[in-house]
Design an enzyme around this catalytic site. Structure first.
Site, PDB file in Angstrom:
ATOM      1  N   THR A  62       9.745 -75.845  81.675  1.00 37.73           N
ATOM      2  CA  THR A  62       8.381 -75.321  81.758  1.00 37.73           C
ATOM      3  C   THR A  62       8.302 -73.910  81.153  1.00 37.73           C
ATOM      4  O   THR A  62       9.304 -73.184  81.117  1.00 37.73           O
ATOM      5  CB  THR A  62       7.875 -75.356  83.218  1.00 37.73           C
ATOM      6  OG1 THR A  62       6.474 -75.098  83.204  1.00 37.73           O
ATOM      7  CG2 THR A  62       8.558 -74.337  84.113  1.00 37.73           C
ATOM      8  N   ALA A  63       7.095 -73.564  80.671  1.00 38.38           N
ATOM      9  CA  ALA A  63       6.912 -72.303  79.933  1.00 38.38           C
ATOM     10  C   ALA A  63       7.419 -71.082  80.699  1.00 38.38           C
ATOM     11  O   ALA A  63       7.982 -70.158  80.104  1.00 38.38           O
ATOM     12  CB  ALA A  63       5.440 -72.126  79.594  1.00 38.38           C
ATOM     13  N   ASP A 102       6.897 -78.882  80.888  1.00 39.33           N
ATOM     14  CA  ASP A 102       7.220 -80.018  81.756  1.00 39.33           C
ATOM     15  C   ASP A 102       5.939 -80.830  81.975  1.00 39.33           C
ATOM     16  O   ASP A 102       4.874 -80.250  82.178  1.00 39.33           O
ATOM     17  CB  ASP A 102       7.750 -79.504  83.109  1.00 39.33           C
ATOM     18  CG  ASP A 102       8.127 -80.666  84.009  1.00 39.33           C
ATOM     19  OD1 ASP A 102       9.299 -81.080  83.968  1.00 39.33           O
ATOM     20  OD2 ASP A 102       7.247 -81.191  84.729  1.00 39.33           O
ATOM     21  N   ASP A 156       0.148 -83.431  72.948  1.00 41.66           N
ATOM     22  CA  ASP A 156      -0.770 -82.330  73.198  1.00 41.66           C
ATOM     23  C   ASP A 156      -0.697 -81.328  72.062  1.00 41.66           C
ATOM     24  O   ASP A 156       0.266 -81.302  71.293  1.00 41.66           O
ATOM     25  CB  ASP A 156      -0.402 -81.637  74.519  1.00 41.66           C
ATOM     26  CG  ASP A 156      -0.910 -82.430  75.713  1.00 41.66           C
ATOM     27  OD1 ASP A 156      -1.690 -83.365  75.512  1.00 41.66           O
ATOM     28  OD2 ASP A 156      -0.510 -82.085  76.838  1.00 41.66           O
ATOM     29  N   GLY A 200       3.591 -80.257  76.328  1.00 40.20           N
ATOM     30  CA  GLY A 200       4.334 -79.001  76.262  1.00 40.20           C
ATOM     31  C   GLY A 200       5.002 -78.727  77.603  1.00 40.20           C
ATOM     32  O   GLY A 200       4.496 -79.152  78.645  1.00 40.20           O
ATOM     33  N   PRO A 253       9.136 -75.481  75.971  1.00 38.31           N
ATOM     34  CA  PRO A 253       8.197 -74.421  75.594  1.00 38.31           C
ATOM     35  C   PRO A 253       8.022 -74.210  74.093  1.00 38.31           C
ATOM     36  O   PRO A 253       7.157 -73.454  73.682  1.00 38.31           O
ATOM     37  CB  PRO A 253       8.805 -73.179  76.251  1.00 38.31           C
ATOM     38  CG  PRO A 253      10.258 -73.481  76.385  1.00 38.31           C
ATOM     39  CD  PRO A 253      10.382 -74.961  76.545  1.00 38.31           C
ATOM     40  N   LYS A 258      -6.368 -80.549  73.169  1.00 37.55           N
ATOM     41  CA  LYS A 258      -7.675 -79.887  73.091  1.00 37.55           C
ATOM     42  C   LYS A 258      -7.566 -78.692  72.170  1.00 37.55           C
ATOM     43  O   LYS A 258      -6.509 -78.111  71.985  1.00 37.55           O
ATOM     44  CB  LYS A 258      -8.118 -79.444  74.483  1.00 37.55           C
ATOM     45  CG  LYS A 258      -7.131 -78.519  75.144  1.00 37.55           C
ATOM     46  CD  LYS A 258      -7.544 -78.175  76.537  1.00 37.55           C
ATOM     47  CE  LYS A 258      -6.377 -77.466  77.211  1.00 37.55           C
ATOM     48  NZ  LYS A 258      -6.465 -77.309  78.595  1.00 37.55           N
ATOM     49  N   MET A 314      -2.234 -70.253  81.432  1.00 36.04           N
ATOM     50  CA  MET A 314      -3.595 -70.219  80.882  1.00 36.04           C
ATOM     51  C   MET A 314      -4.360 -68.986  81.351  1.00 36.04           C
ATOM     52  O   MET A 314      -5.448 -69.107  81.940  1.00 36.04           O
ATOM     53  CB  MET A 314      -4.353 -71.498  81.289  1.00 36.04           C
ATOM     54  CG  MET A 314      -3.714 -72.739  80.705  1.00 36.04           C
ATOM     55  SD  MET A 314      -4.412 -74.269  81.347  1.00 36.04           S
ATOM     56  CE  MET A 314      -3.309 -74.632  82.691  1.00 36.04           C
TER      57      MET A 314
HETATM   58  N1  SAH Z   1       3.093 -78.301  81.024  1.00 37.61           N
HETATM   59  C1  SAH Z   1       3.194 -76.973  80.460  1.00 37.61           C
HETATM   60  C2  SAH Z   1       1.999 -76.122  80.801  1.00 37.61           C
HETATM   61  C3  SAH Z   1       0.695 -76.610  80.212  1.00 37.61           C
HETATM   62  S1  SAH Z   1      -0.611 -75.506  80.509  1.00 37.61           S
HETATM   63  C4  SAH Z   1       4.493 -76.318  80.922  1.00 37.61           C
HETATM   64  O1  SAH Z   1       5.161 -76.836  81.814  1.00 37.61           O
HETATM   65  O2  SAH Z   1       4.843 -75.285  80.371  1.00 37.61           O
HETATM   66  C5  SAH Z   1      -0.605 -74.573  79.009  1.00 37.61           C
HETATM   67  C6  SAH Z   1      -0.209 -73.139  79.279  1.00 37.61           C
HETATM   68  O3  SAH Z   1       1.204 -73.026  79.378  1.00 37.61           O
HETATM   69  C7  SAH Z   1      -0.571 -72.167  78.179  1.00 37.61           C
HETATM   70  O4  SAH Z   1      -1.921 -71.769  78.263  1.00 37.61           O
HETATM   71  C8  SAH Z   1       0.353 -71.009  78.480  1.00 37.61           C
HETATM   72  O5  SAH Z   1      -0.107 -70.261  79.569  1.00 37.61           O
HETATM   73  C9  SAH Z   1       1.606 -71.758  78.934  1.00 37.61           C
HETATM   74  N2  SAH Z   1       2.583 -71.919  77.836  1.00 37.61           N
HETATM   75  C10 SAH Z   1       3.013 -73.073  77.303  1.00 37.61           C
HETATM   76  N3  SAH Z   1       3.953 -72.861  76.360  1.00 37.61           N
HETATM   77  C11 SAH Z   1       4.132 -71.526  76.304  1.00 37.61           C
HETATM   78  C12 SAH Z   1       4.972 -70.680  75.540  1.00 37.61           C
HETATM   79  N4  SAH Z   1       5.826 -71.169  74.631  1.00 37.61           N
HETATM   80  N5  SAH Z   1       4.885 -69.338  75.728  1.00 37.61           N
HETATM   81  C13 SAH Z   1       4.026 -68.833  76.645  1.00 37.61           C
HETATM   82  N6  SAH Z   1       3.215 -69.589  77.397  1.00 37.61           N
HETATM   83  C14 SAH Z   1       3.260 -70.910  77.239  1.00 37.61           C
END
Ligand code: SAH
Length: 251
Positions: A118-119, A90, A35, A88, A12, A57, A170
């Site tokens: 994952t976030a 996973d 990304d 970002g 994250p 993007k 998102m």
């Molecule tokens: N593959 C990523 C998600 C990609 S979609 C994962 O597993 O985390 C991108 C979305 O992830 C962002 O719009 C937001 O909603 C979330 N996100 C990613 N990093 C974040 C963070 N550090 N803090 C809060 N939300 C996050």
């Protein structure tokens, strides 16, 4: 001989949340296709000679098309190079990895997945909430509110319920519309909500609210996650001393 593509999760934000395998493979990479969400600190772990390209993007506009990403991965691996496709969180959670793996299989290119934090898990750790506290939640649902998502709120009815912790990736900034869409599934307007921005980075922020008041919530810096459900009310209001210390030390 063909090279190999690694679909790697960068976690994250905080580089310390990279897995040891992700760290090692990043150091071995000839090419890194990353990304937007991947921090410069993490990219800095690659070798100075590595070829690093941002294929993310910006402002909802895809800088590099998905097809272009597929062909770049194939072209670099075709030259025998080790390619890291760095995402970002996973790579298998809302990361278009399905399409990328399909393209790699089609091209006969070997690939491997390196999981990441994952976030939702980074956000939960920051807020100190147990996503599946058995007294409050019996299921955990990850949803995407991406405007390109084909599913509508009618589909959300099947997965959102008062005994669920729902994490919305998102979430966008139309919180009024989002809250209406969630309430249409039958959730009470008093349902606790938690917005978490930039979890695990020095800019991390949290805002606790309810579905009813979500529209008034601050629009934090992206990336932002929304956690909905009873566990969101248990978020810690204590200062995260470790995070503050990391921020003071410039990381
Ligand atoms: N593959 C990523 C998600 C990609 S979609 C994962 O597993 O985390 C991108 C979305 O992830 C962002 O719009 C937001 O909603 C979330 N996100 C990613 N990093 C974040 C963070 N550090 N803090 C809060 N939300 C996050």
């Amino acid at each position: 001989m063909k090279g190999k593509v690694y679909l790697v999760g960068a976690g994250p934000g905080d580089p310390e949340l990279l897995t040891m395998r992700a760290h090692r493979i990043l150091r071995e990479a000839d090419v890194v296709l990353h990304d937007e969400l991947v921090s410069s600190e993490i990219l800095g772990l690659a070798r100075p000679s590595a070829h690093i390209q941002n294929v993310g993007k910006r402002c909802g506009r895809r800088a590099t098309s998905q097809e272009e990403i597929h062909s770049r991965m194939a072209a670099f691996a075709g030259k025998g190079l080790t390619v890291v496709r760095l995402k970002g969180g996973d790579p298998l959670v809302f990361g278009r990895a399905g399409e990328e793996m399909e393209a790699l299989r089609r091209e006969g290119i070997e690939f491997e997945i390196v999981p990441g934090v994952t976030a939702a898990l980074g956000a939960a750790a920051l807020a100190r909430i147990s996503l599946t506290d058995r007294r409050l939640a019996s299921k955990l649902v990850f949803l995407s509110n991406h405007r390109c998502a084909e599913k509508t709120s009618a589909d959300w009815k099947h997965v959102i319920s008062s005994d669920a912790t729902v994490v919305i990736y998102m979430p966008g900034t139309d919180y009024d519309g989002l809250a209406a869409r969630i309430r249409a599934t039958g959730l009470d307007s008093e349902t606790p909500c938690l917005l978490v921005s930039c979890a695990t980075s020095s800019q991390q922020q949290i805002h606790q609210t309810t579905l009813e008041h979500l529209r008034k919530a601050p629009r934090f810096t992206s990336p932002v996650l929304l956690v909905i459900g009873a566990v969101a009310a248990t978020a810690s209001r204590e200062k995260d001393e470790a995070a503050l210390e990391r921020a003071e030390n410039g990381r």
